[in-house]
Design a protein around this motif. Structure first.
Motif, mmCIF file in Angstrom:
data_model
loop_
_atom_site.group_PDB
_atom_site.id
_atom_site.type_symbol
_atom_site.label_atom_id
_atom_site.label_comp_id
_atom_site.label_asym_id
_atom_site.label_seq_id
_atom_site.Cartn_x
_atom_site.Cartn_y
_atom_site.Cartn_z
ATOM 1 N N ASP A 236 -17.991 -23.212 -20.749
ATOM 2 C CA ASP A 236 -16.938 -22.992 -21.736
ATOM 3 C C ASP A 236 -17.526 -22.245 -22.927
ATOM 4 O O ASP A 236 -18.734 -22.275 -23.184
ATOM 5 C CB ASP A 236 -16.291 -24.302 -22.172
ATOM 6 C CG ASP A 236 -17.246 -25.263 -22.847
ATOM 7 O OD1 ASP A 236 -17.719 -24.961 -23.967
ATOM 8 O OD2 ASP A 236 -17.537 -26.335 -22.273
ATOM 9 N N TYR A 237 -16.636 -21.559 -23.627
ATOM 10 C CA TYR A 237 -17.007 -20.805 -24.816
ATOM 11 C C TYR A 237 -15.967 -21.084 -25.882
ATOM 12 O O TYR A 237 -14.759 -21.037 -25.617
ATOM 13 C CB TYR A 237 -17.058 -19.308 -24.512
ATOM 14 C CG TYR A 237 -17.315 -18.455 -25.742
ATOM 15 C CD1 TYR A 237 -18.596 -18.284 -26.238
ATOM 16 C CD2 TYR A 237 -16.259 -17.824 -26.403
ATOM 17 C CE1 TYR A 237 -18.836 -17.510 -27.372
ATOM 18 C CE2 TYR A 237 -16.479 -17.052 -27.534
ATOM 19 C CZ TYR A 237 -17.773 -16.893 -28.015
ATOM 20 O OH TYR A 237 -18.002 -16.135 -29.131
ATOM 21 N N SER A 238 -16.419 -21.412 -27.082
ATOM 22 C CA SER A 238 -15.498 -21.678 -28.178
ATOM 23 C C SER A 238 -15.927 -20.872 -29.396
ATOM 24 O O SER A 238 -17.118 -20.585 -29.591
ATOM 25 C CB SER A 238 -15.455 -23.166 -28.510
ATOM 26 O OG SER A 238 -16.725 -23.638 -28.921
ATOM 27 N N THR A 239 -14.944 -20.521 -30.219
ATOM 28 C CA THR A 239 -15.243 -19.720 -31.396
ATOM 29 C C THR A 239 -14.250 -20.020 -32.505
ATOM 30 O O THR A 239 -13.107 -20.421 -32.244
ATOM 31 C CB THR A 239 -15.214 -18.213 -31.052
ATOM 32 O OG1 THR A 239 -15.635 -17.463 -32.199
ATOM 33 C CG2 THR A 239 -13.818 -17.766 -30.636
ATOM 34 N N GLY B 101 -20.118 -18.145 -31.981
ATOM 35 C CA GLY B 101 -19.633 -18.823 -30.791
ATOM 36 C C GLY B 101 -20.591 -19.871 -30.272
ATOM 37 O O GLY B 101 -21.806 -19.787 -30.444
ATOM 38 N N ASP B 102 -20.016 -20.891 -29.650
ATOM 39 C CA ASP B 102 -20.775 -21.944 -28.988
ATOM 40 C C ASP B 102 -20.449 -21.897 -27.504
ATOM 41 O O ASP B 102 -19.308 -21.611 -27.112
ATOM 42 C CB ASP B 102 -20.396 -23.324 -29.528
ATOM 43 C CG ASP B 102 -20.629 -23.454 -31.019
ATOM 44 O OD1 ASP B 102 -21.418 -22.669 -31.568
ATOM 45 O OD2 ASP B 102 -20.006 -24.336 -31.633
ATOM 46 N N TYR B 103 -21.431 -22.185 -26.674
ATOM 47 C CA TYR B 103 -21.122 -22.213 -25.248
ATOM 48 C C TYR B 103 -21.915 -23.294 -24.539
ATOM 49 O O TYR B 103 -22.986 -23.725 -24.978
ATOM 50 C CB TYR B 103 -21.348 -20.846 -24.596
ATOM 51 C CG TYR B 103 -22.736 -20.281 -24.714
ATOM 52 C CD1 TYR B 103 -23.731 -20.577 -23.784
ATOM 53 C CD2 TYR B 103 -23.059 -19.402 -25.745
ATOM 54 C CE1 TYR B 103 -24.990 -20.046 -23.879
ATOM 55 C CE2 TYR B 103 -24.334 -18.856 -25.852
ATOM 56 C CZ TYR B 103 -25.288 -19.180 -24.912
ATOM 57 O OH TYR B 103 -26.558 -18.640 -25.005
ATOM 58 N N ASN B 104 -21.334 -23.731 -23.444
ATOM 59 C CA ASN B 104 -21.937 -24.744 -22.573
ATOM 60 C C ASN B 104 -21.895 -24.225 -21.154
ATOM 61 O O ASN B 104 -20.879 -23.664 -20.706
ATOM 62 C CB ASN B 104 -21.169 -26.067 -22.644
ATOM 63 C CG ASN B 104 -21.086 -26.623 -24.043
ATOM 64 O OD1 ASN B 104 -22.074 -27.072 -24.585
ATOM 65 N ND2 ASN B 104 -19.899 -26.592 -24.639
ATOM 66 N N ASN C 175 -26.512 -26.353 -23.561
ATOM 67 C CA ASN C 175 -25.597 -26.202 -24.693
ATOM 68 C C ASN C 175 -26.258 -25.333 -25.748
ATOM 69 O O ASN C 175 -27.446 -25.474 -26.025
ATOM 70 C CB ASN C 175 -25.254 -27.547 -25.327
ATOM 71 C CG ASN C 175 -24.967 -28.626 -24.306
ATOM 72 O OD1 ASN C 175 -25.541 -29.697 -24.377
ATOM 73 N ND2 ASN C 175 -24.101 -28.347 -23.349
ATOM 74 N N LYS D 220 -10.924 -21.871 -27.398
ATOM 75 C CA LYS D 220 -11.874 -22.275 -26.367
ATOM 76 C C LYS D 220 -11.337 -21.915 -24.991
ATOM 77 O O LYS D 220 -10.145 -22.085 -24.718
ATOM 78 C CB LYS D 220 -12.130 -23.791 -26.447
ATOM 79 C CG LYS D 220 -13.198 -24.310 -25.491
ATOM 80 C CD LYS D 220 -13.449 -25.793 -25.749
ATOM 81 C CE LYS D 220 -14.565 -26.345 -24.899
ATOM 82 N NZ LYS D 220 -14.832 -27.777 -25.186
ATOM 83 N N SER E 167 -12.471 -22.537 -20.855
ATOM 84 C CA SER E 167 -13.391 -23.225 -19.941
ATOM 85 C C SER E 167 -13.001 -22.899 -18.506
ATOM 86 O O SER E 167 -11.817 -22.783 -18.175
ATOM 87 C CB SER E 167 -13.365 -24.738 -20.174
ATOM 88 O OG SER E 167 -12.067 -25.248 -20.008
#
Length: 946
Positions: free
Chosen positions: A183-186, A192-195, A216, A936, A938
């Motif tokens: 997943d990617y969130s911003t 951005g953050d990603y897992n 992460n 986000k 995913s």
């Protein structure tokens, strides 16, 4: 369609509110698993609705965008005061971690389990509370099959720490084939953050093996990216503004026959470069240090979890699991320097080159400065010019944490129907933290011109050394050493390159205050359970009995400059100007326990649970006997009553018994941040609690369910850290009353800047707080939840909601050094002036869910009640008397096929800023989400198997 509807009970809303039953998916069919639900030790118990247990499945979490554990727990109504965001001004060094705080009673009082077994605590405690906790960030989300939340005391079953409740992470063992997802969130201000996660499962006839891995990455987000996070001084004087700056101000010293020493202050000079470099002049040059800090630190995390299960030919089940987690905060950012606590060592002579240049550039200051023989520098070592060693930016530190876990158990059943289980689990976490600070002696001799050539630790100067010559350098605190403002970038018109401080000097004057702390936990469990021949009107009586031995270890290994046994420093708190040192420690304790449980179906519609536990800590802590009783009465087909009552017990953790730690706290009386030294206490007594829960469950068998629960906790001798605000308040009252012998002064180190022999509030240097048994606490409240499901044929629509209302959180009066400290009800308060966390009276979540075949659309409204900042107006800068309520809206879309899942989320659709709070970060990080509108996406793909 039934599956999608049931999964919609999740996340922070209903989450199977009426039962403790866990569900699983098999070829699209919803089935009930025969599991031992959290709250009971009797094997095969399918549910225990007598207890308030919520079950959150992996499917539940997908329908709300697969939130992180921090987000999930923060959103729950039963959760208050979560230390899960970057917050170096209160949580102190917990960047990269996450914890769970049920009922606002503190994360140390919520027991966190993995597959029903304990996990070692994080090495570093919450700074202001000395509470150790389990870091839930180490658990890979891909491995979690469901989360069970028991919102009730459970010491009789699980022992210490289960005072407020239990959160049990149960991993998935049913995967066949390969699954990969990410997943990617911003949001505004972030890169951005990603897992990324992957899992592989093998399923044999009598065995399975499932392995999950996760990666992460969080991007750094400076506070400057949010326009609400940095406010002018007049809008929030306590929002990161310090009276100690760089450039600072200078107290000119000259002849003073009226003082005992014959010398003393004859006047004050504010550095003229203050505003050019970005400061604000309000009496002194106010320095805004949070402009160097982050809202989110860069984080990188690796997680691996693997479990193997096998049933042997004799019917014995074998389970083995292993966990590895590594968390790294590589460039933790903070102010270019901390404020000094002992100002009398900051003496520079009139011969100082910067002093002479300042007189030349500022003729109006010349008469006063020429009349003195030197000056005391009142300010930070580095400030508006930034930290020279990092090219004018913030200073940096780091935090790393590494966890290992290995657990195994055997379960079988004898011919008489008795189930037996034995388990052994081991876990350890090692953490390392480095934070830079300025040497007291290094600054002192550098002001005299002996920087680089002397010893910054001891202050020793080589024989024959000449100030500013032969490799010796002056530290210049005047603005003429700073080329430009580190934040505004404006050039300094009085800058003189010949007087600039070098990066080499900055490195020499500072060093890393660092420790390596290791915790470990070894637990042996054994239990028996079965069904007796004793019959009641409702059926057979079931039973369980068992024993547990657990060994806890805690080791502190400070680096050489932090070790007080090696470097006590000039004042006994270490060689640094702000952060205190600590002492090495290697402590352990072994705890023994036995327990028993009965499940008694008194009548066909009345079920009872009785449990007892004896736990022995040994030594001065002693032992405890804790009973529990719970029951459920099925009044009719639609309505049931449930209730429970129990006692709980928790001994002091190893970090609370001795040692010293330093936290950074704003002291309003001194109008500056001060070092608050926190000392352990070998005389601590254990804390205990009596709690009960009474509730009702309604299910009309036609799509409507509802429940209401009243909870009540009564704490005795809670282990707390004394509040520095109480100590300072008592000291200020004594100063104003002329009470020079008050024992409260033993808790404060004064600098006597005026050399008059009298204590004054603006001369506070350090404050000592102790870990103590605090005042009794009583808290109670109500949990409400309801849902209605409509079957529309080809689709289903549901509405639901949950809310928690805290009735009271009443704290008794207590004493510090004979001074009475008033308690009171802390509900509806920010609680920055005491040891509690934020306690909004209401928290509620409401949702609407529409399930259409493979598609699911969900909307959630979240509401947090307003609450007061209870501090006196001066302590909060005469702003922020109330923290406003907040209502946000989230939207989620989920598509689920046999081999592919897609999730789209918008959290905080209307982009609401967090409500203002008179705090360094301008919001309450324990309660509100600061990120604004967050997008986000995913994706999960499955290959082979099912």
């Amino acid at each position: 369609m039934k599956l999608v509807t049931r999964l919609a009970f999740g996340a922070s809303t209903l989450a199977l509110c009426t039962t403790g039953t866990a569900f699983a998916q098999d070829d699209g069919v919803l089935r009930q698993e025969k599991v031992t639900v959290t709250g009971s030790a009797i094997a095969g118990t399918p549910e225990d609705a007598a207890l308030p247990v919520d079950v959150l499945t992996a499917g539940d979490l997908k329908l709300e965008g697969s939130p992180t554990i921090t987000e999930l727990i923060r959103n729950l109504g039963v959760s208050s005061g979560v230390d899960g965001q970057t917050n170096q001004f209160a949580s102190n060094g917990l960047e990269g971690t996450s914890n769970i705080n049920l009922r606002g009673l503190g994360p140390a009082r919520t027991l966190v389990l993995i597959n029903g077994r304990r996990q070692t605590v994080h090495p570093y405690a919450i700074g202001e509370q000395a509470q150790l906790f389990v870091d839930t960030n180490m658990i890979p989300s891909a491995a979690v099959g469901r989360i069970e939340v028991l919102k009730d005391g459970a010491a009789a079953i699980y022992g210490s720490d289960a005072i407020a409740g239990v959160v049990n992470f149960i991993t998935r063992d049913d995967l066949s084939g390969f699954e990969v997802g990410g997943d990617y969130s911003t949001f505004e201000g972030t890169d951005g953050d990603y897992n990324i996660n992957a899992a592989y499962g093998f399923q044999g006839d009598n065995w399975n093996w499932v392995t999950s891995v996760g990666y992460n990455k969080r991007s750094e987000v400076p506070l400057l990216e949010k326009d609400w996070a940095i406010l002018p001084f007049d809008e929030n004087p306590v929002g990161g503004w310090s009276s100690l700056s760089n450039p600072g101000y200078f107290v000119i010293l000259g002849a003073r026959p009226d003082l005992p020493s014959g010398t003393g202050p004859i006047g004050q000079v504010n550095d003229s470069g203050c505003t050019d470099l970005g400061g604000t002049e309000v009496g002194t040059c106010r320095f805004q240090f949070t402009q160097f800090d982050n809202l989110v630190e860069e984080e990188e995390r690796y997680q691996v979890f693997s479990e193997y299960n096998r049933t042997f030919g004799n019917g014995v089940d074998f389970h083995l699991e292993g966990l590895y987690g590594y968390s790294d905060v590589p460039e933790w950012k903070t102010s270019p320097s901390y404020p000094p606590q002992v100002l009398t060592s900051q003496l520079l002579l009139a011969s100082h080159p910067g002093y002479q240049q300042y007189i030349a550039d500022n003729p109006s200051a010349a008469p006063l400065m020429n009349a003195g023989f030197g000056a005391l520098y009142i300010g930070r070592t580095f400030g508006w010019g930034g930290f020279p060693a990092t090219n004018g930016g913030p200073q940096e530190g780091f935090r790393t944490y590494e966890s290992y876990r290995l657990a195994g158990d055997l379960t079988g059943e004898w011919s008489n129907g008795v189930t037996w289980n034995t388990a052994l689990s081991w876990s350890t976490t090692e953490g390392e933290r480095i934070t830079n600070d300025t040497y007291i002696n290094g600054l002192s001799i550098a002001l005299q011109g002996f920087g680089l050539c002397g010893d910054p630790n001891t202050g020793a100067v080589p024989a024959g050394a000449v100030p500013g010559q032969g490799g010796c350098e002056y530290y210049n605190p005047f603005s003429n050493s700073i080329p430009e403002g580190a934040i505004n970038g404006d050039a300094n018109p009085q800058y003189n390159a010949a007087l600039a401080n070098s990066a080499a000097l900055a490195d020499w004057m500072t060093d890393g205050v660092g420790t390596v702390v290791t915790t470990d936990l070894l637990v042996w469990d054994a239990s028996l359970s079965g069904v007796t021949n004793v019959q009641t009107s409702g059926g057979s009586v079931a039973w369980a009995a068992g024993a547990q031995i657990r060994r806890e270890g805690f080791e502190v290994d400070p680096n050489e400059v932090t070790d007080l046994t090696v470097n006590p420093g000039p004042g006994g708190t270490g060689p640094f100007s702000f952060l205190a040192g600590t002492t090495p420690a290697d402590r352990d304790q072994t705890i023994y326990a036995i327990f028993g449980e009965l499940q008694v179906p008194l009548f066909e519609n009345v079920d009872m649970q009785f449990a007892v536990r004896y736990e022995d800590y040994g030594g001065d802590v002693g032992s405890t006997f804790d009973p529990k009783v719970a029951g459920k009465w099925q009044v009719n087909d639609d309505f049931a009553l449930r209730g429970s009552a129990q006692t709980s017990f928790r001994g002091p953790t190893l970090n609370q018994l001795d040692g010293v730690a330093t936290t950074l706290q704003f002291v309003s009386a001194a109008s500056a941040f001060k070092a608050v030294d926190q000392f352990g206490n070998p005389e601590l007594s254990p804390e205990s609690a009596f709690s009960f829960n009474i509730g009702g469950i309604y299910d009309n068998q036609n799509g409507f369910t509802a429940s209401v629960d009243y909870y009540n906790f009564d704490f005795s001798d809670p282990i707390i850290v004394e509040d520095q605000a109480d100590i300072v308040g008592a000291a200020v009252a004594a100063i104003n009353a002329g009470d020079t012998e008050n024992p409260i002064f033993s808790r404060i180190t004064f600098t006597d800047n005026n050399n008059d022999g009298l204590n004054q509030a603006n001369e506070i240097a350090r404050i000592r707080t102790n870990v103590v048994n605090g005042p009794d606490i009583k808290t109670s409240g109500i949990d409400l939840r309801a849902e209605q499901i409509w079957d529309l044929g080809s689709s289903e629509f549901s509405l639901g909601g949950e809310a928690t209302y805290i009735i009271e959180y009443d704290v008794d009066d207590f004493e510090i050094e004979g001074v009475l400290i008033s308690g009171g009800d802390r509900v509806g308060q920010f609680n920055r002036s005491n040891f509690s966390r934020s306690l909004p009276q209401w928290k509620a979540n409401f949702y609407a869910n529409w399930a259409m075949g493979k598609h699911n659309v969900r909307g959630v409204m979240r509401h947090i009640d307003s609450y007061d900042d209870e501090r006196a107006p001066a302590a909060r800068g005469n702003v922020g008397a109330e923290i406003d309520s907040q209502t946000t809206f989230d939207a989620f879309y989920t598509y689920r096929a046999d081999a592919f899942d897609l999730g789209l989320s918008v959290v905080n659709v209307t982009d609401e800023d967090p409500p203002f709070a008179a705090f360094e970060l301008n919001y309450d990080p324990y309660t509100h989400n600061p990120f604004g509108r967050t997008f986000k996406i995913s994706v999960t793909t499955r290959f082979g198997g099912k």
